[in-house]
Design a protein around this motif. Sequence first.
Motif: not given
Length: 742
Positions: A61, A105, A124-127, A149, A151, A201, A214-216
């Motif tokens: 990241y 993650l 942020v959330d990368f799942g 990823e 931002s 992002h 988006s991960i934001y």
Amino acid sequence: MKRIKNTLFPILTMLAFGILVTSCKDDFTEEDLLEQQKELSDEQAAENAAAIALASSLLDYTVNLHEDNKPIAGATVSVTNQADGTVITATTDANGNAVFVDIKLGGHNVAVSAENISDFSYLVDFGKPVEGVHYQNINERIVPIESSEASKIEGFIVDGESTATIKGVVSIETDLTNSTSEVPQDITIRANLDAEVNAEHSGLESSGGGSFGSIYVLGSFTFTQGNIGVAVVDNTTGEYSMQVPAGTDGTTVELLIPLVEADQTLGWSYENGNFIGPTFGTQPAIFGPDITTAGVPVVDGVTASFTEVPPPGRGVTLNNFTRAPRQFPSAGFDFNLVNAFPYVNNLRQFRIDGTFGSYDFKNTPIATIEDPIEGDTPEINTQMYWELQSGFRYEILTGGKYGLQSNVEVYADFIDDQDAVRDSELIDVVPAGLSGSLPLGIRNGDGALNIEPDYLVTEVRIRFVPLGAETTPATGVDLGNGSIINFSMLETNSLYNSNPSVTFSEVNASGHPAINISLGFLYDFELDNSGNSQSYVIPPTITYRVQKPDNTFTSKEIIFVGSGDVDNFNFLAFVSMTSANFYKVTDGNLQFTTPITQGTDLLLRTNFHHIGNNPPEVLVVEPEHEQASATVNVQDGKVLGLANIKPGSGYTSEVELTLNAAQGTGASIALTDFTTVPNTGEVIWDGSSTLLDGGAGYSDTANTAAENFTAETSVNIKNGETKIVNINYGTGSTVADIQAPL
């Protein structure tokens, strides 16, 4: 670029690239994978679980920090894992990049601090691991893939040159009964910093080109140094002020104005479409940019409310209907001859129908009216008719002995019930032939016969009168035909309480006569309060449905109370149901006043004869009470009096008035002129009143006009600039439905 992590052997890496696209399954989740592992061997499942755990921690990241498109170097960036609290820190390089290698993650809090810029943070959330992005499934074996990823975020200098000020006054209408706006309590205005910092992002891309978004986490951007982008509204003055990031060329700032829920003071007259009368109080309401006012209820500034009227009486009826005996026909009544069916007499309330029978009567049949409950069984006088049409038919049975060729007159003698000849008519002249005897056989006489005897004919005899010498008289028999032409009734004092039957005797004919009599009866009855569910103040209207002799129906509202002769046609006295003296109310029950007396007779009886087999139907139209109401005249802040007055009905005590107003004091009105109905106890107000004091400070209408939300929620502002943005929440919208129906 994604890189497959070789945890098995080199050839497996080649296979992974060979089937990468076909094995990609974007909607295959970690849970699906674990479910699938249940079918594998324990060893293989363990290897795959380890591979999934590895795939969850191979994310690179990058945070790119800049100010006015210039990199910010030397900034400290910390990434905190929300699941386990692990913190990783990096410093931005000359290009403004802080790189984090092989992080897990899931959700992370990113905090940024540096000299000359305001500290801030965001989420942020990368799942979770996604097939084709974080791993590949090759022949039921999991192969981790490294992913990356980034931002790109704007920083703002703390010296104030990159900020601007937005301030103003916030108002709300939580009291519609005055002209002054109120201040919403305990609210905070915020700027949409997501848009201000222009955060960019990267999205996650699969090898097939699909985007994972988006991960934001929207709305998570917050300045952690200073009070930037946040303003608490003063609960007393409604003032607010906030600093916002702004560029030299101007920045568009979006204000986030919260929804407000508050009790609103107002007047209303309807609830859920039903009129409840003018009411003042509070109702929960909502206010905000997306709330459109449903309108403000229209209510007079001063309203008049009156004592609530009691519910109207319910449940009384008439029962125990019993037929009153009657004469048929009534004494002294000249009953017309019935010469056609049906015979209908509406005046005396009866109907007769039937048949006259055939046309070959030899005597007059005897008819009696059976089943009297008192008196003799009356008879019906039957009137017959005999006539000579093509000659009166008779038969010569023996020729007798007469002078040669002498004539013999043939007579028809009509015999009454005393065996006396009442009428005698010449019907034929027959010559004795050369033998001196009359010819035997059936003959049609040629004499004129037209007789309508009004007595009982028991026999018609054939008589032979010689005009010459006679040795032996001839004999013969009547073959003539008589018919019934009408019936009449003999005067009688017999009483009946049901429809009488008519019987015929001495009928000497092929076709039998018949008479059916339908009498109309009056009915004695009782007033029944046993089913009352509400006490009476106003009596109901009671009608009964009557069947008339012509089989039509009518409703009668008049009830007789009194006495009369037994046939019920000549009452000595009666009282109308609609008369105020006819009824009274005792303990909420409806009663008739004392019946009119004649000697020892007391009668409570219908006034109209009902000819049906069953008692008349009763219809009770229950009373309705009306609530007293009026409007209040107001001028120059003073009450002038009442208008549009409805005195109401059904009260048992004097009506009292209360003046309701959202503003104003001192007004007083006295209601006057009350009377009480003696028999029922109903207290009647005639609508009169006296103004005692007009008071002061009253208004014509209770509520202010409707206002929608107004505010400039999107503001374009340059650094160092101050803009005034006033926010008016308006009148909002009540939660309950208190609007008048359309």
